[in-house]
Design an enzyme around this catalytic site. Structure first.
Site, PDB file in Angstrom:
ATOM      1  N   ASP A  72       0.878  -1.171   0.000  1.00  0.00           N
ATOM      2  CA  ASP A  72       0.000   0.000   0.000  1.00  0.00           C
ATOM      3  C   ASP A  72       0.910   1.214   0.000  1.00  0.00           C
ATOM      4  OD1 ASP A  72      -1.617   2.165   0.588  1.00  0.00           O
ATOM      5  OD2 ASP A  72      -2.642   1.217   2.277  1.00  0.00           O
ATOM      6  N   ASN A  99       1.829   5.948  -9.953  1.00  0.00           N
ATOM      7  CA  ASN A  99       0.620   5.842 -10.767  1.00  0.00           C
ATOM      8  C   ASN A  99      -0.599   5.406  -9.969  1.00  0.00           C
ATOM      9  OD1 ASN A  99      -0.867   5.253 -13.489  1.00  0.00           O
ATOM     10  ND2 ASN A  99      -0.876   3.270 -12.426  1.00  0.00           N
ATOM     11  N   TYR A 170     -10.403  14.077  -5.728  1.00  0.00           N
ATOM     12  CA  TYR A 170      -9.437  13.629  -6.735  1.00  0.00           C
ATOM     13  C   TYR A 170      -8.708  14.826  -7.356  1.00  0.00           C
ATOM     14  CZ  TYR A 170      -7.961  11.442 -11.193  1.00  0.00           C
ATOM     15  OH  TYR A 170      -7.249  10.994 -12.286  1.00  0.00           O
ATOM     16  N   LYS A 174      -4.732  15.549  -7.162  1.00  0.00           N
ATOM     17  CA  LYS A 174      -3.946  15.607  -8.387  1.00  0.00           C
ATOM     18  C   LYS A 174      -3.290  16.977  -8.576  1.00  0.00           C
ATOM     19  CE  LYS A 174      -4.386  11.447 -10.106  1.00  0.00           C
ATOM     20  NZ  LYS A 174      -3.199  10.551 -10.105  1.00  0.00           N
TER      21      LYS A 174
END
Length: 304
Positions: A72, A99, A170, A174
């Protein structure tokens, strides 16, 4: 002899989608690959699957070298063990491709604390944790007179660069990854570490429509036309950025199909300097003029 011949590469989230294509592409370019994947579902849940084993089997079947890692990446000690496995197995580490990630989409007003924390943890902390431990190794190597052509490729997103309605967790994670890349490039260049980020657009589990199997989604077009959304189209740029040939650092690249675009971050645009403190009522004329003098921002994905 490939562009990454003999290099040791970690690819996180490499069991499926983009990560899988990156791992296969690095192996084809001559690299020894640590294929990391937790086997989690699209929402981060434990599926009990082991897709990394399949990727390693494909690489080995083609004569390459690869090992499985199930860490993890957002767990500090597991991220450290991932880096150490590469060093213990192959004797070194040259490239990290961050990734791994998953989605829990909600409008911000409906999003729970856990939905925010889990997505930002895996994406943003996951990038930092692996980067930190890899950079510690590279710094030690540099100080010992064994500086490596160290490369890191981080994965941001168009959502992180421009925003995306319904993906606030998200998008924020990002966006953090994009700036983390620029920050780390400025801090780590002295140790021979070069860092860049990609904002890929491709067909993956995150973008495949509900009910459509990945097998059918990944099938080549029957008419032989170029499949611009195949995730494998992204990997050549990642492999080049992860190679010793790359002499670029601190940049973000948007990539889709056969197109590569350099994306600039925040830039200063219109400005006004009074030379002393403004009065609030004065700014009602100034701010609209500055906005009119500045470039239009790229619209948020999904905004009306």
């Amino acid at each position: 002899m490939g562009i990454c011949d003999g290099r040791v590469v970690i690819v996180t989230g490499a069991g499926r989608g983009l990560g899988r294509e990156h791992a296969l592409a690095f192996a084809a370019a001559g690299a020894k690959v640590v294929v990391n994947d937790l086997g989690a579902g699209l929402d981060g849940s434990n599926t009990g699957e082991h897709p990394a084993e399949q990727v390693v089997a494909e690489i080995v079947a083609e004569g390459g070298e690869a090992v499985v890692n199930g860490a993890d990446v957002s767990d500090w000690e597991q991220a450290k063990s991932l880096v150490q496995q590469a060093i213990d197995t192959f004797g070194a580490l040259d490239t990290v491709v961050n990734n791994a990630g998953f989605l829990r989409d909600k409008m911000l007003v409906s999003m729970s604390e856990d939905e925010w924390d889990n997505v930002t943890r895996v994406h943003l902390k996951g990038h930092f944790a692996v980067l930190h431990h890899a950079a510690a190794y590279w710094r030690a190597e540099s100080k010992a007179g064994r500086a490596r052509a160290a490369r890191v490729v981080n994965t941001t997103s168009g959502a992180g660069l421009f925003g995306s309605v319904g993906q606030g967790n998200y998008a924020a994670a990002k966006a953090g990854i994009a700036l983390l890349t620029i920050q780390a490039a400025a801090e780590m260049g002295g140790y021979g570490i070069q860092l860049n980020a990609i904002a890929p657009s491709a067909r993956t589990r995150m973008t495949t429509s509900a009910g459509e199997s990945m097998a059918s989604a990944m099938a080549a077009p029957e008419d032989g036309t170029f499949d611009a959304m195949h995730p494998g189209n992204v990997s050549p740029l990642v492999v080049w950025l992860g190679s010793a040939e790359c002499e670029v650092t601190g940049r973000v690249f948007e990539t889709e199909g056969g197109k590569v675009t350099v994306c600039d971050g925040w830039q200063r645009a219109g400005t006004a300097d009074k030379g002393e403190r403004w009065k609030p009522e004065e700014l009602g004329d100034v701010v609209p003029r500055l906005i009119a003098e500045s470039p239009e921002p790229v619209p948020v994905y999904g905004a009306r």
